[in-house]
Structures are given as structure tokens and as C-alpha cells.
Write an enzyme that holds these catalytic residues in place. Structure first.
Site, PDB file in Angstrom:
ATOM      1  N   HIS A   1     -14.641   5.880   7.960  1.00  0.00           N
ATOM      2  CA  HIS A   1     -13.267   5.623   7.523  1.00  0.00           C
ATOM      3  C   HIS A   1     -12.356   5.004   8.583  1.00  0.00           C
ATOM      4  O   HIS A   1     -11.567   4.109   8.277  1.00  0.00           O
ATOM      5  CB  HIS A   1     -12.651   6.930   7.013  1.00  0.00           C
TER       6      HIS A   1
ATOM      7  N   ASP B   1      -5.580   3.055   5.660  1.00  0.00           N
ATOM      8  CA  ASP B   1      -5.392   4.355   5.018  1.00  0.00           C
ATOM      9  C   ASP B   1      -4.027   4.414   4.315  1.00  0.00           C
ATOM     10  O   ASP B   1      -3.723   3.543   3.513  1.00  0.00           O
ATOM     11  CB  ASP B   1      -5.583   5.473   6.060  1.00  0.00           C
TER      12      ASP B   1
ATOM     13  N   TYR C   1       1.291  12.455   0.214  1.00  0.00           N
ATOM     14  CA  TYR C   1       0.392  12.814  -0.883  1.00  0.00           C
ATOM     15  C   TYR C   1       1.141  13.528  -2.014  1.00  0.00           C
ATOM     16  O   TYR C   1       0.720  13.477  -3.164  1.00  0.00           O
ATOM     17  CB  TYR C   1      -0.717  13.733  -0.372  1.00  0.00           C
TER      18      TYR C   1
END
Length: 316
Positions: free
Chosen positions: A295, A101, A230
């Protein structure tokens, strides 16, 4: 968690919490969002039993590692700088890298900036995305998926944190870790319930104890540190202009699940199958697609992932 030792290391101006076990060549594990060193619990035990020193930090902004308040303290240079300083503190020139990730994104930056420090890289879930000089990442995401796309929703400081705070942290963690939806992740609009209460039983690979560990930690720290990663997408794009067109020159094995939200979004499947991934990462040796896995494959399919890691790093 038997035999795992914990300590704090001073790196790049912050205090970093590190979990480790074993003796031998270092295998460095980098977690994603919203995760912790704990995401690698299965890998730490397995890899340390095979004659390696497994090292898993809480990354900047997570867990017991410092979380600077400024958003601009979470650029790719800060994150890679932390890891280089950590490798230096371990007293080794090179490490085997395993990452998932956001940890995987940091892993690609590490291989791009300092390939001399990485022997081989086992990357989970997020492939290398070369810099597109024509447009900024967030502009592209908005154009493709709209303002409800999760990364767009994460941009305004404090806003998504307030949404998460409307439900129990345990419920937030359960929602992230057990999500099996495919395609671009879109979040409900403001005023709608972001994370409904989920009463379904936990999957076999995730215990109530696991969820409680994550929740108790994020209850203390909040999510802002991880969300700030982010919030630097566009700044990272600006900072990495000198590396436009660069290839990754480290041996790589890539592992993802066929229902991983990253694999089923962003054109990832086509990027891999078209040969473009191999062109950008010429030393890509193998791509593993796990059937029926989502995921968080290092936790969901831990045994299979463990074997893939060991088989790959054992070659070098």
C-alpha cells in the site's frame, strides 16, 4: 531532510503546517492515513532537484496542522477548501498534484470540484470511485464485508482510539506501514488483541528513525483527526449528490502495487481492467501496477514512484 523548510499557513480558518523545498512550478503532495508530510520525504528531495517546488502539508487533523474537534469539520468540502486556500497562498493558479490514500480521495474531489486548479494528477493507490446514488457507502461496506471491516470499526468516536492506545504508538505505526495482507482489511473483534507486538525486522525501505518520527508525532496528536475523515463517508455522499455521473476531466497517471490492500479489495482490480476507470476518468493516460509492492508505495518503491511522477508531470 536537508534543505526542507517548514512554515505555517492560515487556510480556510485553520493553521496548516507545510514542508517545502525547491523553486519552480509547484508539485503539491497530499498524504494519507495514518501519515504526515513526512511520507513524501523521498519525493520532496527528488522533485525539488528537478526544477520544481515541492510542497507537502500536514492535512487537517494531522501533525502540526490544526485538528478541529467536530467530526463534521472533516467533510470533503472542508478538505478541498483547505487545499484551494493553500494553492492560493502559494501565489499560483495551478499545481501538479500527487496524492496517496486519503490524500488521493481528496485529490479526486479536487479534480471534480476545481479542475481549473490542477494541471495533472499522479494518483497513488486509490482510484476514483464515482458516487453511487442508490446506496450510502457505509451501508455498502457493511453489506459486503460486515461490521469487522476496518472502516466500519472506525465509525464510533473514541472506540478505535482506545484500542490503539492499548499498545505503543510505535507499534501501531509499524503495523500499518508494514502490513502486506491482501483482501478486505478486517479488524479483530472487541476484546481481542487489535495490534499484536511485532518483533520482525523492519523492511529495508523503512528505518527505525522513520517509525519514531511518525510515533512521536501521533503520540502528541492522537489519531482522531485522521479517523474523522472515515466518519464522514456517508455525509460526503449526501453533499456530493450534485456531482452524480460526473467525470474527472484532468490528465491522470495512476500507480499502485499488486499487493496493495486497495487494489486487492473493493473490486478495484476489475474496475481498472474492465475499462470502467477509464470511462469515469477519460484523461487517464496510464495505469502502473508495481510487482510485489504493497500500500505505501511512495515509501516502499520511492525511486520508481519518483521517476513515474517526473516523467508524467514533465509532459505538461
Amino acid at each position: 531532510m536537508e534543505g526542507i523548510e517548514h512554515r505555517t499557513v492560515k487556510v480556510n480558518g485553520i493553521n496548516m503546517h507545510v514542508a517545502e523545498k525547491g523553486q519552480g512550478p509547484v508539485v503539491l503532495f497530499l498524504h494519507g492515513f495514518p501519515e504526515l508530510w513526512y511520507s513524501w520525504r523521498h519525493q520532496i528531495q527528488y522533485i525539488s532537484s528537478k526544477g520544481y517546488r515541492a510542497v507537502a502539508p500536514d492535512l487537517r487533523g494531522f501533525g502540526e496542522t490544526d485538528a478541529p474537534s467536530s467530526i463534521s469539520s472533516y467533510t470533503c468540502f472542508h478538505l478541498v477548501g483547505d487545499i484551494i486556500a493553500l494553492i492560493d497562498s502559494l501565489g499560483v493558479e495551478q499545481v501538479y498534484l500527487v496524492a496517496h490514500d486519503w490524500g488521493a480521495i481528496i485529490g479526486w474531489y479536487l479534480c471534480l470540484f476545481r479542475p481549473d486548479r490542477i494541471k495533472a494528477y499522479v494518483c497513488l493507490s486509490v482510484p476514483y470511485w464515482p458516487r453511487n446514488p442508490k446506496f450510502k457507502p457505509l451501508d455498502g461496506m457493511r453489506a459486503l464485508h460486515g461490521e469487522d471491516f476496518y472502516i466500519c470499526r472506525f465509525q464510533e468516536p473514541g472506540k478505535i482510539e482506545a484500542e490503539f492506545a492499548k499498545t505503543e504508538t510505535e507499534n501501531v505505526m509499524k503495523s500499518f506501514l508494514t502490513d502486506r495482507s491482501t483482501g478486505p482489511p478486517l479488524l479483530p473483534k472487541e476484546g481481542e488483541v487489535l495490534i499484536p507486538k511485532d518483533t520482525t525486522p523492519l523492511p529495508s525501505w523503512l528505518t527505525q528513525e522513520d517509525v519514531a518520527y511518525y510515533a512521536s508525532t501521533f503520540n502528541k496528536t492522537g489519531f482522531t483527526g485522521g479517523l474523522n475523515y472515515y466518519r464522514n463517508f456517508n455525509l460526503n455522499w449526501e453533499l456530493t449528490a450534485p456531482w452524480t455521473g460526473s467525470q474527472i476531466k484532468v490528465p491522470v497517471k495512476f500507480i499502485t502495487g499488486d499487493i496493495d490492500v486497495v487494489y486487492t479489495s473493493f473490486g478495484t482490480k476489475n474496475y481498472i481492467e474492465s475499462g470502467a476507470f477509464k470511462k469515469d476518468v477519460p484523461l487517464l493516460e496510464e495505469v502502473i501496477i508495481q510487482n510485489g509492492v504493497a500500500h505505501f508505495n511512495n515509501q516502499e518503491a520511492a525511486e520508481e514512484v519518483n521517476n513515474h511522477i517526473y516523467d508524467f508531470i514533465n509532459k505538461f
